[in-house]
Design a protein around this motif. Sequence first.
Motif, PDB file in Angstrom:
ATOM      1  N   ARG A  65       9.827  19.114  -4.224  1.00 47.44           N
ATOM      2  CA  ARG A  65       9.738  17.655  -4.082  1.00 47.44           C
ATOM      3  C   ARG A  65      11.058  16.997  -4.484  1.00 47.44           C
ATOM      4  O   ARG A  65      11.740  17.439  -5.392  1.00 47.44           O
ATOM      5  CB  ARG A  65       8.613  17.119  -4.966  1.00 47.44           C
ATOM      6  N   TYR A  67      12.920  13.473  -5.840  1.00 48.37           N
ATOM      7  CA  TYR A  67      12.620  12.303  -6.654  1.00 48.37           C
ATOM      8  C   TYR A  67      13.810  11.349  -6.648  1.00 48.37           C
ATOM      9  O   TYR A  67      14.959  11.786  -6.694  1.00 48.37           O
ATOM     10  CB  TYR A  67      12.377  12.702  -8.117  1.00 48.37           C
ATOM     11  N   GLU A  71      12.159   7.280 -10.137  1.00 46.09           N
ATOM     12  CA  GLU A  71      10.959   8.097 -10.361  1.00 46.09           C
ATOM     13  C   GLU A  71      11.139   9.026 -11.558  1.00 46.09           C
ATOM     14  O   GLU A  71      10.219   9.199 -12.353  1.00 46.09           O
ATOM     15  CB  GLU A  71      10.638   8.931  -9.121  1.00 46.09           C
ATOM     16  N   ARG A  75       8.827   8.967 -14.956  1.00 40.84           N
ATOM     17  CA  ARG A  75       8.057  10.137 -15.350  1.00 40.84           C
ATOM     18  C   ARG A  75       8.546  10.803 -16.629  1.00 40.84           C
ATOM     19  O   ARG A  75       7.740  11.351 -17.377  1.00 40.84           O
ATOM     20  CB  ARG A  75       8.069  11.179 -14.232  1.00 40.84           C
TER      21      ARG A  75
END
Length: 100
Positions: A65, A67, A71, A75
């Motif tokens: 993934r 980011y 983000e 997180r």
Amino acid sequence: MTERELLRIIAASPSKPGDLVVEDRHGERRLFIGSTGTLSRGTLNPDFVAALLRSDRWEPIDDDRWYSLEELRQRYASGQPESERTGARRLVAALGGRSR
């Protein structure tokens, strides 16, 4: 590096939740510092990254993934309560990271 550029997580520090080695689409690797929510200014030397990944202080992450910097901050930056952050060990398990 702009806020819009995407990064993927290469490794996480179990001892310092939120500290990550990240890679951009050009293969340049940097350190994301969870305590400040920032990226290192320069890129990391490939030999240095290889040494980190061989140590017990960093866990390799298998996560495809991508980011945004925002983000990552949301997180992993330490401004959030611990219950809302994902520590490195939980991150490794959640993303199916390799274990030694």
